[in-house]
Scaffold this motif. Structure first.
Motif, PDB file in Angstrom:
ATOM      1  N   GLU A  90     -26.445 -31.954 121.663  1.00  0.00           N
ATOM      2  CA  GLU A  90     -26.660 -30.888 120.858  1.00  0.00           C
ATOM      3  C   GLU A  90     -26.773 -31.161 119.244  1.00  0.00           C
ATOM      4  OE1 GLU A  90     -26.894 -28.342 122.498  1.00  0.00           O
ATOM      5  OE2 GLU A  90     -25.938 -28.432 124.092  1.00  0.00           O
ATOM      6  N   GLU A  98     -28.617 -24.618 118.504  1.00  0.00           N
ATOM      7  CA  GLU A  98     -27.909 -25.716 118.821  1.00  0.00           C
ATOM      8  C   GLU A  98     -26.605 -26.164 118.003  1.00  0.00           C
ATOM      9  OE1 GLU A  98     -29.281 -27.167 121.367  1.00  0.00           O
ATOM     10  OE2 GLU A  98     -31.338 -26.596 121.435  1.00  0.00           O
ATOM     11  N   HIS A 127     -24.019 -24.136 120.033  1.00  0.00           N
ATOM     12  CA  HIS A 127     -23.602 -25.204 121.218  1.00  0.00           C
ATOM     13  C   HIS A 127     -22.838 -26.318 120.765  1.00  0.00           C
ATOM     14  CE1 HIS A 127     -27.698 -23.788 123.117  1.00  0.00           C
ATOM     15  NE2 HIS A 127     -27.055 -22.823 123.171  1.00  0.00           N
TER      16      HIS A 127
HETATM   17 FE   LIG Z   1     -28.037 -26.749 123.050  1.00  0.00          FE
END
Ligand SMILES: [Fe+2]
Length: 94
Positions: A30, A60, A63
């Motif tokens: 990530e 991202e 995440h």
């Molecule tokens: Fe991701």
């Protein structure tokens, strides 16, 4: 990918260690994606595409932080270090 990065025989690792490994590898991915989107956005001359790349970069980050939260809940010393450092003012390495 994750099994290729193990540094001990898989059969000798606990379920907790394997789960933490999956989380750590995912966090690395990530953060790498975040870095790549940021670089591409900087390098992009099309304003609409740049906006999409920045949006994706921010996704991202979401995440990554979700994985950090999993680590906080499942790796006690990680939680201790987060409590010690996050949200504090002043020098980080005092
Ligand atoms: Fe991701």
């Amino acid at each position: 990918m994750s099994s290729e990065e193990l540094h001990a025989p898989r059969e000798r690792l606990s379920g907790e260690t394997l789960a933490a490994h999956h989380a750590i590898v995912s966090l690395m991915e990530e953060l790498q994606a975040m870095d790549w989107y940021r670089q591409r956005a900087d390098d992009c001359d099309d304003d609409q595409l740049k906006a999409v790349l920045i949006h994706n970069m921010n996704d991202e980050m979401e995440h990554a932080v979700m994985i950090v939260e999993w680590l906080r809940r499942n790796v006690p010393e990680f939680a201790t270090q987060l409590t010690k450092f996050l949200g504090k003012d002043g020098p980080i390495a005092a």
